[in-house]
Design a protein around this motif. Structure first.
Motif, PDB file in Angstrom:
ATOM      1  N   THR A  43     -19.740  -8.187  41.129  1.00 32.21           N
ATOM      2  CA  THR A  43     -19.584  -7.040  42.028  1.00 32.21           C
ATOM      3  C   THR A  43     -20.929  -6.447  42.462  1.00 32.21           C
ATOM      4  OG1 THR A  43     -19.389  -5.649  40.068  1.00 32.21           O
ATOM      5  CG2 THR A  43     -17.332  -6.348  41.111  1.00 32.21           C
ATOM      6  N   LEU A  44     -22.029  -6.942  41.915  1.00 29.56           N
ATOM      7  CA  LEU A  44     -23.332  -6.303  42.117  1.00 29.56           C
ATOM      8  C   LEU A  44     -23.713  -6.248  43.599  1.00 29.56           C
ATOM      9  CD1 LEU A  44     -25.654  -5.114  40.370  1.00 29.56           C
ATOM     10  CD2 LEU A  44     -26.791  -7.329  40.582  1.00 29.56           C
ATOM     11  N   GLY A  45     -24.038  -5.046  44.070  1.00 31.80           N
ATOM     12  CA  GLY A  45     -24.565  -4.877  45.414  1.00 31.80           C
ATOM     13  C   GLY A  45     -23.569  -5.051  46.538  1.00 31.80           C
ATOM     14  N   LEU A  46     -22.276  -5.112  46.216  1.00 33.34           N
ATOM     15  CA  LEU A  46     -21.262  -5.355  47.258  1.00 33.34           C
ATOM     16  C   LEU A  46     -20.346  -4.135  47.409  1.00 33.34           C
ATOM     17  CD1 LEU A  46     -20.319  -9.053  46.447  1.00 33.34           C
ATOM     18  CD2 LEU A  46     -21.340  -8.230  48.572  1.00 33.34           C
ATOM     19  N   PRO A  47     -20.001  -3.769  48.658  1.00 34.69           N
ATOM     20  CA  PRO A  47     -19.175  -2.586  48.895  1.00 34.69           C
ATOM     21  C   PRO A  47     -17.726  -2.777  48.484  1.00 34.69           C
ATOM     22  CG  PRO A  47     -19.783  -3.630  50.981  1.00 34.69           C
ATOM     23  CD  PRO A  47     -20.484  -4.380  49.904  1.00 34.69           C
ATOM     24  N   GLN A  48     -17.177  -1.750  47.818  1.00 38.35           N
ATOM     25  CA  GLN A  48     -15.814  -1.828  47.285  1.00 38.35           C
ATOM     26  C   GLN A  48     -14.853  -0.854  47.963  1.00 38.35           C
ATOM     27  OE1 GLN A  48     -15.399  -2.455  43.053  1.00 38.35           O
ATOM     28  NE2 GLN A  48     -17.607  -2.318  42.754  1.00 38.35           N
ATOM     29  N   LEU A  49     -15.366  -0.001  48.837  1.00 38.85           N
ATOM     30  CA  LEU A  49     -14.508   0.963  49.519  1.00 38.85           C
ATOM     31  C   LEU A  49     -14.761   0.889  51.020  1.00 38.85           C
ATOM     32  CD1 LEU A  49     -15.014   4.043  47.157  1.00 38.85           C
ATOM     33  CD2 LEU A  49     -12.960   2.633  47.328  1.00 38.85           C
ATOM     34  N   SER A  50     -13.675   0.800  51.788  1.00 36.20           N
ATOM     35  CA  SER A  50     -13.838   0.753  53.241  1.00 36.20           C
ATOM     36  C   SER A  50     -14.038   2.176  53.789  1.00 36.20           C
ATOM     37  CB  SER A  50     -12.597   0.141  53.892  1.00 36.20           C
ATOM     38  OG  SER A  50     -11.499   1.012  53.784  1.00 36.20           O
TER      39      SER A  50
END
Length: 352
Positions: A342-349
């Motif tokens: 999950t590192l450095g990746l967006p999880q909420l739109s």
């Protein structure tokens, strides 16, 4: 970890939509630093000439493609190129010790004869291609972690395979009954000018294309065959929908056990993806929408069973430029480096 300790990264073919997504994601990644952007037609231009909205972030200039130079400066290289070009570059970069992630179709196939048939390109790099791992972490996480070369999946196959995989792996459906009906936003067609992607052509309209012959079909079939343990043919029909981002794949298949109900399948999917942080199984009666995934690396999956027809219907929504392209490539790199995926990746739109 200070800037001096960040891993130096290069992108060849940074001028397209996949490339600019990578630039954007690398800006937020705590352990990666973009040090090189390369291209042929735009060499010599500032990256901000192509994308002025990034002028305050990067002063990088697009450089000619010199594999020796790239290999010396980068530990990781993303190849964001049209099909048929990466296979000429990856061997030299691997020889320099780089980790290579290819966003085209060149390294997606374990059977290069299939690639040559569908893409019309003869290959001379078979030894290298045999070392490539298909970059769908939810299925091949352990192999990706050990890989030097990853062939990142297409956007349609990502959405389709995440919907289908639990059904085939667990033998829950008749494989040959699987039908994939998928819709994609116009950014899936790339940044090159194309008549069918003009606003006047695509807006207020919805249509199928490449019916029965889309190049993502053999890619989907190869993974489905691997999961099922025997050769599987899949019916896949893509459609262009008048929006910029997103894919919705609706998958139909006949259940082997007509006694299975929706909640049974939701439980099976939750178990299958229990260690997959980017796949979200929706509660009973909730069906995914592309907007939920927009700008994130998430895949939302909704499940329904029709007891009248004994079919399962699985709906899968992703952002085609993120989980379908650049986000998934970063997810794979995180695994290759031994980091959290999950590192450095967006999880909420951003919604709506």
């Amino acid at each position: 970890m200070g800037d001096s300790e960040r891993i130096p990264v290069g992108i060849i073919g940074a001028s397209g939509y996949g490339g600019v997504q990578l630039v954007r994601l690398l800006a937020d990644h705590p352990k990666l630093e973009l040090v090189y952007v390369g291209g042929e037609s735009s060499a010599g231009k500032a990256f901000s000439d192509l994308y002025p909205h990034l002028g305050h972030y990067t002063k990088l200039v697009i450089e000619p493609i010199d594999l020796e130079e790239i290999g010396n400066r980068c530990r990781v290289v993303f190849l964001s190129l049209p099909n048929g070009l990466a296979c000429d570059m990856a061997p030299a970069l691997l020889a320099k010790g780089c980790k290579v992630l290819d966003l085209s179709a060149d390294y997606r196939f374990s059977n290069l004869d299939t690639y040559e048939t569908w893409y019309g390109r003869q290959r001379t790099d078979r030894d290298i291609a045999e070392t490539a791992v298909y970059g769908l972490p939810e299925l091949y996480r352990d192999r990706i972690a050990e890989a030097q070369l990853v062939g990142c999946p297409g956007c349609y196959p990502t959405a389709s395979l995440l919907a289908l995989s639990p059904l085939l792996k667990q033998g829950l459906v008749v494989p040959e009954s699987a039908i994939i009906d998928a819709k994609s936003g116009t950014s899936g067609g790339g940044r090159q000018a194309k008549t069918n992607l003009l606003l006047a052509e695509a807006d207020q309209s919805l249509g199928a294309y490449n019916v029965g012959r889309h190049r993502h079909t053999p890619e989907i079939e190869e993974v489905c065959s691997d999961l099922a343990g025997h050769e599987v043919l899949i019916q896949f029909t893509p459609h262009l929908i008048p929006m910029v981002r997103g894919i919705l794949a609706t998958v139909y298949a006949t259940l082997r056990d007509p006694g299975l109900v929706r909640d049974d399948l939701i439980t099976i999917y939750q178990a299958f993806y229990r260690s997959s942080p980017w796949v979200k199984i929706l509660p009973s009666g909730t069906y995914p929408q592309t907007k939920w995934a927009c700008g994130t690396n998430l895949c939302y999956i909704g499940i329904e069973v029709d007891p009248r027809t004994d079919r399962v219907i699985v709906m899968s929504a992703i952002d085609n430029l993120m989980k379908g392209q650049a986000g998934q490539a970063i997810q794979c790199l995180n695994l290759m480096m031994g980091w959290e995926e999950t590192l450095g990746l967006p999880q909420l739109s951003f919604y709506p």
